[in-house]
Enzyme design. Structure first.
Site, PDB file in Angstrom:
ATOM      1  N   SER A 189      24.616 -19.032 -54.028  1.00  0.00           N
ATOM      2  CA  SER A 189      23.183 -18.760 -53.914  1.00  0.00           C
ATOM      3  C   SER A 189      22.616 -19.308 -52.607  1.00  0.00           C
ATOM      4  O   SER A 189      22.917 -20.429 -52.187  1.00  0.00           O
ATOM      5  CB  SER A 189      22.436 -19.410 -55.084  1.00  0.00           C
ATOM      6  OG  SER A 189      21.047 -19.295 -54.881  1.00  0.00           O
ATOM      7  N   LEU A 190      21.751 -18.531 -51.996  1.00  0.00           N
ATOM      8  CA  LEU A 190      21.064 -18.962 -50.777  1.00  0.00           C
ATOM      9  C   LEU A 190      19.757 -19.681 -51.091  1.00  0.00           C
ATOM     10  O   LEU A 190      19.105 -20.201 -50.189  1.00  0.00           O
ATOM     11  CB  LEU A 190      20.765 -17.743 -49.896  1.00  0.00           C
ATOM     12  CG  LEU A 190      21.998 -17.026 -49.337  1.00  0.00           C
ATOM     13  CD1 LEU A 190      21.583 -15.749 -48.634  1.00  0.00           C
ATOM     14  CD2 LEU A 190      22.757 -17.945 -48.399  1.00  0.00           C
ATOM     15  N   SER A 191      19.346 -19.694 -52.354  1.00  0.00           N
ATOM     16  CA  SER A 191      18.031 -20.246 -52.684  1.00  0.00           C
ATOM     17  C   SER A 191      17.867 -21.709 -52.289  1.00  0.00           C
ATOM     18  O   SER A 191      16.803 -22.080 -51.771  1.00  0.00           O
ATOM     19  CB  SER A 191      17.738 -20.050 -54.175  1.00  0.00           C
ATOM     20  OG  SER A 191      17.545 -18.678 -54.440  1.00  0.00           O
TER      21      SER A 191
ATOM     22  N   LYS B 242      18.005 -13.695 -66.204  1.00  0.00           N
ATOM     23  CA  LYS B 242      16.565 -13.429 -66.092  1.00  0.00           C
ATOM     24  C   LYS B 242      15.933 -13.031 -67.431  1.00  0.00           C
ATOM     25  O   LYS B 242      14.804 -13.409 -67.717  1.00  0.00           O
ATOM     26  CB  LYS B 242      16.302 -12.346 -65.040  1.00  0.00           C
ATOM     27  CG  LYS B 242      16.610 -12.820 -63.614  1.00  0.00           C
ATOM     28  CD  LYS B 242      16.261 -11.756 -62.582  1.00  0.00           C
ATOM     29  CE  LYS B 242      16.687 -12.194 -61.198  1.00  0.00           C
ATOM     30  NZ  LYS B 242      16.347 -11.223 -60.155  1.00  0.00           N
TER      31      LYS B 242
ATOM     32  N   ASP C  57       9.975 -10.826 -57.911  1.00  0.00           N
ATOM     33  CA  ASP C  57      10.868  -9.895 -57.209  1.00  0.00           C
ATOM     34  C   ASP C  57      10.107  -8.703 -56.609  1.00  0.00           C
ATOM     35  O   ASP C  57      10.340  -8.312 -55.466  1.00  0.00           O
ATOM     36  CB  ASP C  57      11.945  -9.364 -58.162  1.00  0.00           C
ATOM     37  CG  ASP C  57      13.064 -10.363 -58.380  1.00  0.00           C
ATOM     38  OD1 ASP C  57      13.250 -11.255 -57.538  1.00  0.00           O
ATOM     39  OD2 ASP C  57      13.762 -10.239 -59.404  1.00  0.00           O
TER      40      ASP C  57
ATOM     41  N   GLY D  19      18.355   2.965 -61.439  1.00  0.00           N
ATOM     42  CA  GLY D  19      18.635   1.795 -62.258  1.00  0.00           C
ATOM     43  C   GLY D  19      17.453   1.479 -63.153  1.00  0.00           C
ATOM     44  O   GLY D  19      16.302   1.860 -62.854  1.00  0.00           O
TER      45      GLY D  19
ATOM     46  N   GLY E 254      17.783  -1.728 -65.158  1.00  0.00           N
ATOM     47  CA  GLY E 254      18.091  -3.066 -65.640  1.00  0.00           C
ATOM     48  C   GLY E 254      17.030  -4.055 -65.178  1.00  0.00           C
ATOM     49  O   GLY E 254      15.920  -3.665 -64.800  1.00  0.00           O
TER      50      GLY E 254
ATOM     51  N   GLY F  24      18.511  -6.056 -49.210  1.00  0.00           N
ATOM     52  CA  GLY F  24      17.685  -6.946 -50.010  1.00  0.00           C
ATOM     53  C   GLY F  24      17.526  -8.358 -49.471  1.00  0.00           C
ATOM     54  O   GLY F  24      16.950  -9.208 -50.159  1.00  0.00           O
TER      55      GLY F  24
END
Ligand code: ATR
Length: 287
Positions: free
Chosen positions: A21-23, A72, A108, A133, A135, A247
């Protein structure tokens, strides 16, 4: 200002897997930029243990969290309250600890629209939009696309019932419609095509859709970044899309939205995005 580990408020991103993760990097950069003392870590949470891990985090002083795949929807279920946009999404990517409870939001969609309209300078208004999509990722961005003024939103999903459910949740029967994937060739052309499927992540080679979906103004957006984004981006370029966006910008912007919810300060996303973009060739995971 340097962070003081003994007094710094605790934040974390939860996912499974989470190592790439880059968070943490993004939030640590925002904190340094704004002079806010915080500790932000990545916590691996297998789905069956997520509730217990989140409880322990709160008991240890956790004040906020980001949530990524595949948690999520589980995060949504663990919240005492959720925002309207999280409710429509049925998914939470941002947790805020308030009065001993978790409040859920979903940044998001706002992050995507801010990346496209702000950083990329693209106008979404009046565009005929196709969302691939249905989802968690698709449900997170669909309300924001409608709010951003797209003319029409056509939702197509491999499992059509999920597209129908998303369109129902959006509550705009005049503007949002579901269609069958097999009927894509009959849907005409679109000025905005958003790939919110996880097909690239499951290692499926290639992305296939009719080139007739594209016109001379088409903006193609992939919600993932790195290697998993390549099949759709390659299709979009081959189909002649005028603008092709991955993204990475959305990732940074959804983080900024979360940062503002927690700290009341909006960070400057530009330098953080530029630093990550410079390394994008080495990024291989979605967040
Ligand atoms: P996310 O949180 O990334 O949206 P998700 O909720 O598991 O993850 O949703 C994955 C999405 O990608 C769904 O729309 C899924 O279609 P189904 O609802 O039919 O499962 C879509 N998807 C995954 N693999 C796909 C593939 N090979 N081709 C087309 N769609 C695919």
């Amino acid at each position: 200002m340097t962070t003081n580990q003994s007094t710094a408020a605790r934040y974390a991103v939860f996912g499974h897997p989470i190592a790439h993760s880059l968070s943490p990097r993004i939030h640590t950069a925002f904190a340094a930029q704004t002079g806010i003392a915080l500790e932000y870590t990545a916590i691996d949470a297998p789905p069956a243990q997520f509730a217990a891990i989140l409880d322990a985090f709160a008991a240890g002083g956790g004040r906020g969290g980001n949530v990524t795949l595949p948690l999520k929807e589980a995060a949504f279920a663990l919240c005492a309250q959720v925002s309207e946009r999280a409710r429509i999404a049925g998914a939470v990517n941002t947790l805020v600890r308030n009065d001993g409870q978790w409040h859920g939001d979903n940044t998001d969609g706002a992050g995507l629209v801010r990346d496209l309209t702000g950083r990329q300078g693209l106008d979404l208004r009046g565009r005929r939009a196709l969302l691939l999509g249905a989802g968690g990722a698709a449900r997170g961005v669909a309300p924001a696309l409608l709010d951003a003024g797209v003319l029409e939103l056509v939702v197509v999903n491999r499992t059509p019932e999920r597209a129908d459910a998303l369109v129902d949740a959006l509550g705009q029967p005049g503007r949002a419609h579901s269609r069958y994937w097999d009927d894509l060739a009959d849907q005409g052309d679109f000025e905005l095509i958003v790939n919110a499927t996880s097909a690239g992540r499951s290692g499926d080679a290639g992305f296939n859709a009719p080139f007739t979906l594209v016109n001379s103004r088409t903006l193609a957006v992939e919600l993932n970044y790195g290697e998993v984004a390549i099949p759709f981006l390659a299709w979009a370029r081959a189909a002649g899309c005028r603008d092709v966006v991955d993204g990475l910008g959305m990732l940074v912007e959804q983080a900024a939205e979360a940062f503002e919810l927690w700290h009341g300060v909006r960070p400057d996303t530009g330098p953080v995005y530029e630093a990550l973009r410079a390394q994008n060739a080495r990024l291989v995971t979605a967040d």
